[in-house]
Design a protein around this motif. Structure first.
Motif, short mmCIF file in Angstrom:
data_model
loop_
_atom_site.label_atom_id
_atom_site.label_comp_id
_atom_site.label_asym_id
_atom_site.label_seq_id
_atom_site.Cartn_x
_atom_site.Cartn_y
_atom_site.Cartn_z
N VAL A 89 0.85 -1.19 0.00
CA VAL A 89 0.00 0.00 0.00
C VAL A 89 0.89 1.25 0.00
CG1 VAL A 89 -1.69 1.32 1.33
CG2 VAL A 89 -1.90 -1.16 1.14
N SER A 90 0.48 2.27 -0.74
CA SER A 90 1.19 3.55 -0.75
C SER A 90 0.28 4.62 -0.17
CB SER A 90 1.61 3.94 -2.17
OG SER A 90 0.47 4.12 -3.00
N ARG A 91 0.87 5.46 0.69
CA ARG A 91 0.11 6.55 1.32
C ARG A 91 0.92 7.84 1.19
NH1 ARG A 91 -1.76 5.44 7.22
NH2 ARG A 91 -2.98 7.31 6.69
N SER A 92 0.20 8.98 1.21
CA SER A 92 0.87 10.28 1.10
C SER A 92 0.03 11.34 1.78
CB SER A 92 1.10 10.66 -0.36
OG SER A 92 -0.14 10.83 -1.04
N LEU A 93 0.72 12.41 2.18
CA LEU A 93 0.07 13.57 2.79
C LEU A 93 0.72 14.82 2.19
CD1 LEU A 93 -1.90 14.76 4.91
CD2 LEU A 93 0.00 14.75 6.53
N SER A 94 -0.11 15.73 1.68
CA SER A 94 0.42 16.94 1.03
C SER A 94 -0.42 18.15 1.44
CB SER A 94 0.42 16.80 -0.49
OG SER A 94 -0.89 16.58 -0.97
N ARG A 95 0.16 19.33 1.24
CA ARG A 95 -0.55 20.57 1.54
C ARG A 95 -1.41 20.94 0.35
NH1 ARG A 95 3.53 23.48 2.26
NH2 ARG A 95 3.83 23.17 4.49
N ALA A 96 -2.67 21.27 0.57
CA ALA A 96 -3.62 21.54 -0.52
C ALA A 96 -3.31 22.86 -1.22
CB ALA A 96 -5.04 21.53 0.01
N ALA A 97 -2.75 23.83 -0.52
CA ALA A 97 -2.55 25.15 -1.11
C ALA A 97 -1.55 25.12 -2.26
CB ALA A 97 -2.08 26.15 -0.03
N ASP A 98 -0.41 24.44 -2.08
CA ASP A 98 0.63 24.41 -3.11
C ASP A 98 1.03 23.03 -3.56
OD1 ASP A 98 1.79 23.59 -0.79
OD2 ASP A 98 3.32 25.18 -0.70
N GLY A 99 0.35 21.96 -3.02
CA GLY A 99 0.67 20.60 -3.43
C GLY A 99 2.00 20.10 -2.89
N GLN A 100 2.58 20.76 -1.89
CA GLN A 100 3.86 20.37 -1.33
C GLN A 100 3.72 19.05 -0.56
OE1 GLN A 100 6.87 21.74 -1.67
NE2 GLN A 100 7.79 20.19 -0.36
N PRO A 101 4.45 17.97 -0.94
CA PRO A 101 4.37 16.70 -0.19
C PRO A 101 4.96 16.86 1.20
CG PRO A 101 5.27 16.37 -2.40
CD PRO A 101 5.26 17.83 -2.16
N LEU A 102 4.29 16.32 2.21
CA LEU A 102 4.75 16.40 3.58
C LEU A 102 5.24 15.06 4.11
CD1 LEU A 102 1.95 18.71 5.06
CD2 LEU A 102 4.17 19.37 4.12
N ALA A 103 4.65 13.97 3.65
CA ALA A 103 5.07 12.62 4.09
C ALA A 103 4.58 11.62 3.07
CB ALA A 103 4.53 12.30 5.48
N ASN A 104 5.35 10.51 2.91
CA ASN A 104 4.94 9.45 1.97
C ASN A 104 5.25 8.07 2.52
OD1 ASN A 104 7.72 9.43 1.77
ND2 ASN A 104 7.77 10.31 -0.29
N GLN A 105 5.57 7.97 3.82
CA GLN A 105 5.75 6.69 4.47
C GLN A 105 4.58 6.43 5.42
OE1 GLN A 105 9.58 6.70 6.35
NE2 GLN A 105 10.72 6.81 4.41
#
Length: 602
Positions: free
Chosen positions: A128-144
């Motif tokens: 499984v792959s998961r990710s968390l990003s900021r909605a304003a600029d699409g900046q990835p915050l975590a992907n583990q």
């Protein structure tokens, strides 16, 4: 925390891509709403997609045991609680995504995705792959997985269990919330309602009350440890206090007496030490006095000789000054002899110079009238030079005007030749005409024109004569100008000779200056300059007088010639204009009808 949208694909019974946006109508203004539908329509699948995207788990996966396994289309068995088991049958991949507002006020996007190998429906399930990003600029915050879970808990303030039991009560889980113990239910309600602040306040109040109660109990225990005295004990203690006070005062008085005695003993010890030092110094002084007896005798002799020191120094100084005076006397006598010799020599030279100066002064005075005459001649020369320059200018202008007249004469001669040619052509034409031309009626007019023609011819002849005279005068003026130029060259040569003679005279004067004192140099230089000026003035006077006379004569002649030439030119121009108008007809009539042979009829 606030859920803004839920979207996904191939989650349980939801095969097609779906999206539920709570920020647009009609859900944005609905307030309270319900998710309804038939069994298996996908109502719980929407909530499962939300939990998968946020926490990677879903309520429906908690039904089986941790060790239970279920078959997979790939042929492998997977755990019943594996989040990949929620992937729809026959799908090669599936995903869930949630956009939410966290406690910090910013929007975030959480995504969960599962897929099979080679994107085939019977491929093996991949991680499984998961990710968390900021909605304003699409900046990835975590992907583990672990990093995403930690950040979701931090941003939302809920763990998966707390989120599942408070925010999301799946089917059949509401009774579980009601059956939970008091502590668990209180913690969940605090997180849901945000009343944790009041719990913290109550804890701090309880802790403060407990600390105050413990301090009060300690003070009570300390008060219990103190006992009140009886009257007898109090009287005895007061009497003891009086005795102790008196004993203390007696001790202070005894201490002062002992201190005075101690100070006296200290002063006595110091005095003994000073006495010992004084005795030692006395003994050393006696010894030094005894050893200084020879020096004292020498000092006494010096004291007796002191009154004689000043006369002795005066004698020594006088002897030194006497020797110096003798030496100076010898030098002065030598200098006096040299000065006497030089004075005699100087007196002789002065006498010779005085005699020469007297002779030169007499010569200079003799040249006084000549110098005055030379000054007058210089003034006349300057005036003559100015007049010569003016005469030369007038001669130049006269030459220019004579040249213009010569050009005009040449033009007149050319026109006369042209007129003669015309006359010849007219005579030829008249020869072919009849002799009986009717001119008798206009004979008076013709006769007047003939007279005018004769006058014009005479004027033309006179103009030619005047032009010849002007040409002759111009030649004569040119000759005079050449003569003046030659005379000027002669004057320049004479001036060069005079400059050479002046240089020779200056050389002679330099020799005279060498033999005479320097104070005569100015007089000799002035005398030399005057002699040179007189020689140059005598040589130039005669030439300047001649040049002045010639220049004046030439200037007057040039002025007269200029006026005459201008008048003649004016008259010649007028006569020429009249002749040009009258010559053609007059010549024609004169040739056709001679004056002496024609008489008017009747």
């Amino acid at each position: 925390m606030r859920i803004l949208s839920i979207s996904g694909q191939n989650i349980a019974s939801l095969a097609q891509p779906f999206s539920v946006d709570f920020t647009t109508e009609p859900l944005a203004g609905a307030g309270l709403f319900a998710i309804t539908g038939e069994t298996g329509a996908g109502k719980s699948s929407i909530l499962d997609a939300m939990c998968l995207a946020l926490y990677g788990d879903a309520p429906r996966l908690a039904g089986g045991a941790a060790t239970d396994e279920v078959p997979d289309p790939s042929g492998d068995a997977i755990k019943a609680r594996d989040s990949r088991a929620i992937l729809r049958r026959g799908a090669a991949q599936g995903w869930a995504e949630v956009r939410f507002t966290a406690r910090d006020g910013q929007d975030y996007i959480a995504r969960w995705q599962a897929r099979r190998a080679r994107d085939k429906a019977d491929g093996r399930l991949q991680n499984v792959s998961r990710s968390l990003s900021r909605a304003a600029d699409g900046q990835p915050l975590a992907n583990q997985l672990s990093a995403v879970n930690e950040m979701i808990v931090t941003l939302s303030g809920f763990s998966y269990e707390e989120f599942h039991r408070t925010v999301l009560l799946a089917q059949g889980d509401f009774d579980a919330f009601l059956r939970a113990d008091t502590n668990d239910r209180a913690g969940l309600l605090e997180k849901v309602t945000g009343t944790g602040l009041y719990r913290d306040v109550s804890i701090r109040i309880y802790e403060g009350h407990d600390a105050a109660r413990q301090a009060h109990d300690a003070l009570i225990q300390q008060r219990a440890g103190y006992r009140l005295l009886s009257d007898e004990d109090r009287t005895a203690m007061e009497a003891e206090n009086v005795d102790l006070t008196e004993a203390h005062e007696s001790g202070i008085t005894a201490a002062k007496a002992l201190q005075a005695q101690l100070d006296l003993h200290t002063r006595h010890t110091a005095a003994l030490r000073q006495l010992t030092l004084a005795e030692a110094a006395e003994e050393q002084a006696i010894a030094d006095h005894t050893s200084a007896a020879p020096e004292r005798g020498h000092l006494m002799r010096i004291d007796r000789a002191a009154p004689l020191r000043a006369p002795w120094l005066a004698v020594q100084t006088s002897e030194t000054r006497l020797a110096a005076a003798n030496i100076a006397l010898v030098g002065a006598r030598s200098l006096a002899a040299e000065a006497t010799t030089k004075t005699a020599t100087a007196r002789q030279q002065s006498d010779r110079a005085e005699a020469e100066f007297t002779a030169r002064e007499a010569e200079f005075k003799a040249f006084g009238p000549i110098r005055d005459q030379a000054a007058a001649l210089d003034q006349q020369i300057l005036s003559a030079a100015t007049e010569v320059a003016a005469a030369e200018g007038q001669a130049t202008r006269a030459a220019q005007e004579a040249s213009a007249l010569h050009v005009a004469l040449t033009t007149l001669q050319t026109e006369e030749a042209n007129h003669r040619t015309t006359l010849t052509e007219t005579e030829t034409a008249l020869a072919s005409l009849s002799a009986d031309v009717g001119l008798a009626d206009i004979w008076g007019q013709v006769r007047a024109q003939i007279a005018d023609h004769a006058t014009a011819r005479e004027a033309l002849t006179a103009s030619e004569g005047e032009a010849a005279k002007h040409t002759e005068k111009l030649a004569r003026l040119a000759q005079e100008l050449a003569t003046l130029t030659a005379q000027d060259q002669t004057d320049r040569t004479t001036e060069a000779d005079l400059a050479r003679q002046s240089a020779e005279l200056a050389t002679a004067i330099s020799a005279v200056e060498t033999a005479h004192p320097a104070r005569r140099a100015g007089d000799l230089a002035a005398l030399s300059s005057a002699l040179a000026d007189m020689i140059r003035a005598g040589a130039d006077h005669a030439a300047a007088s001649t040049d002045l006379a010639n220049a004046r004569a030439s200037g007057e002649a040039a002025t007269t010639l200029l006026a005459t030439a201008q008048g003649d030119a004016t008259r010649a121009t007028d006569d020429l204009a009249r002749a040009e108008a009258q010559v053609p007809v007059a010549l024609l009539i004169d040739e056709a009808f001679p004056v002496v042979g024609i008489m008017p009829s009747g």
